[in-house]
Design an enzyme around this catalytic site. Structure first.
Site, mmCIF file in Angstrom:
data_model
loop_
_atom_site.group_PDB
_atom_site.id
_atom_site.type_symbol
_atom_site.label_atom_id
_atom_site.label_comp_id
_atom_site.label_asym_id
_atom_site.label_seq_id
_atom_site.Cartn_x
_atom_site.Cartn_y
_atom_site.Cartn_z
ATOM 1 N N TRP A 10 0.810 -1.230 0.000
ATOM 2 C CA TRP A 10 0.000 0.000 0.000
ATOM 3 C C TRP A 10 0.835 1.268 0.000
ATOM 4 O O TRP A 10 0.342 2.338 -0.275
ATOM 5 C CB TRP A 10 -0.903 0.022 1.234
ATOM 6 N N LYS A 11 2.098 1.162 0.385
ATOM 7 C CA LYS A 11 2.965 2.353 0.522
ATOM 8 C C LYS A 11 2.340 3.343 1.502
ATOM 9 O O LYS A 11 1.676 2.934 2.444
ATOM 10 C CB LYS A 11 3.230 2.980 -0.848
ATOM 11 N N HIS A 94 12.627 -2.534 -0.442
ATOM 12 C CA HIS A 94 11.865 -1.989 -1.572
ATOM 13 C C HIS A 94 12.684 -0.876 -2.222
ATOM 14 O O HIS A 94 13.407 -0.146 -1.547
ATOM 15 C CB HIS A 94 10.517 -1.454 -1.073
ATOM 16 N N GLU A 166 11.697 -6.536 -8.744
ATOM 17 C CA GLU A 166 10.953 -5.355 -9.168
ATOM 18 C C GLU A 166 11.882 -4.414 -9.940
ATOM 19 O O GLU A 166 12.641 -3.648 -9.328
ATOM 20 C CB GLU A 166 10.412 -4.607 -7.948
ATOM 21 N N GLY A 172 5.284 1.892 -10.579
ATOM 22 C CA GLY A 172 4.456 3.100 -10.551
ATOM 23 C C GLY A 172 4.532 3.912 -11.832
ATOM 24 O O GLY A 172 4.087 5.054 -11.869
ATOM 25 N N SER A 212 3.986 -2.311 -11.957
ATOM 26 C CA SER A 212 2.816 -1.965 -12.769
ATOM 27 C C SER A 212 1.988 -3.181 -13.204
ATOM 28 O O SER A 212 1.446 -3.211 -14.306
ATOM 29 C CB SER A 212 3.227 -1.132 -13.992
ATOM 30 N N GLY A 233 1.564 -2.685 -6.315
ATOM 31 C CA GLY A 233 1.428 -1.378 -5.677
ATOM 32 C C GLY A 233 0.070 -0.757 -5.979
ATOM 33 O O GLY A 233 -0.917 -1.027 -5.303
ATOM 34 N N GLY A 234 0.011 0.043 -7.033
ATOM 35 C CA GLY A 234 -1.211 0.801 -7.346
ATOM 36 C C GLY A 234 -2.467 -0.051 -7.394
ATOM 37 O O GLY A 234 -3.526 0.340 -6.850
HETATM 38 C C1 PEP Z 1 5.514 -1.741 -5.713
HETATM 39 O O1 PEP Z 1 5.391 -0.735 -5.076
HETATM 40 O O2 PEP Z 1 6.119 -2.678 -5.212
HETATM 41 C C2 PEP Z 1 4.954 -1.797 -7.066
HETATM 42 C C3 PEP Z 1 5.223 -2.831 -7.808
HETATM 43 O O3 PEP Z 1 4.163 -0.734 -7.465
HETATM 44 P P1 PEP Z 1 3.260 -0.641 -8.789
HETATM 45 O O4 PEP Z 1 2.493 -1.934 -8.910
HETATM 46 O O5 PEP Z 1 2.359 0.532 -8.569
HETATM 47 O O6 PEP Z 1 4.188 -0.447 -9.949
#
Ligand code: PEP
Length: 252
Positions: A10-11, A94, A166, A172, A212, A233-234
């Site tokens: 969720w950040k 992260h 990642e 993001g 993403s 994330g999002g």
């Molecule tokens: C994350 O924060 O670990 C991530 C993968 O974000 P997003 O899915 O928004 O790219």
């Protein structure tokens, strides 16, 4: 069989009422339709106690952890504190922690170890930045990150770690690694572990992809043989997308 996992990160999002609503929606969803994958939510420290008190079956992780056991480290949250509020694990290393807080591979390794010593499951994140990818150094970077942070662990300890690859350029940004790029580097990471710890351990460790991931691209990525799920994330911030990802992975 490796664990299949959909994990949310969720950040720094959501107020307490918003967090409670989404946690209830996730818990209700997975109880009404038990998924064929594990579901983890990585949430801000301040919501973990209430999340576990109200949803004891939900896997609740923090988004970071202190590398220190206790003491004069103002603002830090220790593994022991997290365990005492029933957290299940912690996202560690992260790219936003590496980038904005200058966390080093050595510190990240210390965080992984302290999490394990306190019975918390680490999700260890690695991944290259855009320039490293463009100059063809992505494998070298991921190798260094993985070796420094993880390869001091005992075979028993490393077996408990979840890895999340990642690529920083895909976090993001709306840009995703192609399923082939993800598969290539996941297989590479698994190969590194096999060289150090043997095939049995390498084959048992879940390696998640993050960057993403959304319902429109998840199926192709999750279908790759060395991709064991996603760190999201999002798309983890609303029940429609998050539940769609759980469904997509359950059906693969
Ligand atoms: C994350 O924060 O670990 C991530 C993968 O974000 P997003 O899915 O928004 O790219």
């Amino acid at each position: 069989m490796r664990r299949k996992i959909v994990a949310g990160n969720w950040k720094m999002n959501k107020t307490l009422p918003e967090a409670k609503l989404l946690l209830t929606e996730i818990d209700t969803y997975i109880q009404s339709k038990p998924p064929k994958c594990e579901v983890i939510v990585g949430i801000p420290f301040v919501y973990i106690e209430s999340a576990k008190a109200n949803h004891k079956d939900l896997n609740v992780f923090s988004e970071d952890i202190s590398e220190h056991r206790s003491g004069a480290y103002t603002g830090e949250v220790s593994a022991e504190m997290l365990k005492s509020i029933h957290a299940d694990g912690a996202i560690i290393g992260h790219s936003e922690r590496r980038q904005y807080h200058k966390e080093t591979d050595e510190q990240i390794g210390a965080k992984v170890k302290i999490a394990l010593d306190n019975g918390l499951t680490p999700i260890f994140c690695n991944g290259e930045v855009l320039e490293e990818r463009k100059s063809g150094r992505h494998k070298e970077v991921v190798k260094r990150q993985t070796e420094v942070a993880l390869f001091g662990l005992s075979p028993e300890d490393i077996s408990k770690v979840i890895i999340a690859y990642e690529p920083v350029w895909a976090i993001g940004t709306g840009e995703t690694a192609t399923p082939e790029q993800a598969q290539e580097i996941h297989a590479y990471i698994r190969g590194l572990i096999a060289t150090q710890y043997g095939n049995e351990i390498a084959d048992s460790i879940s390696i998640l992809y993050g960057g993403s991931v959304k319902p429109s691209n998840a199926k192709e990525i999750f279908s790759k043989p060395d991709v064991d799920g996603g760190l999201i994330g999002g798309a983890a911030l609303n029940i429609n997308d998050f539940s769609a990802l759980i469904d997509i992975y359950s059906e693969i």
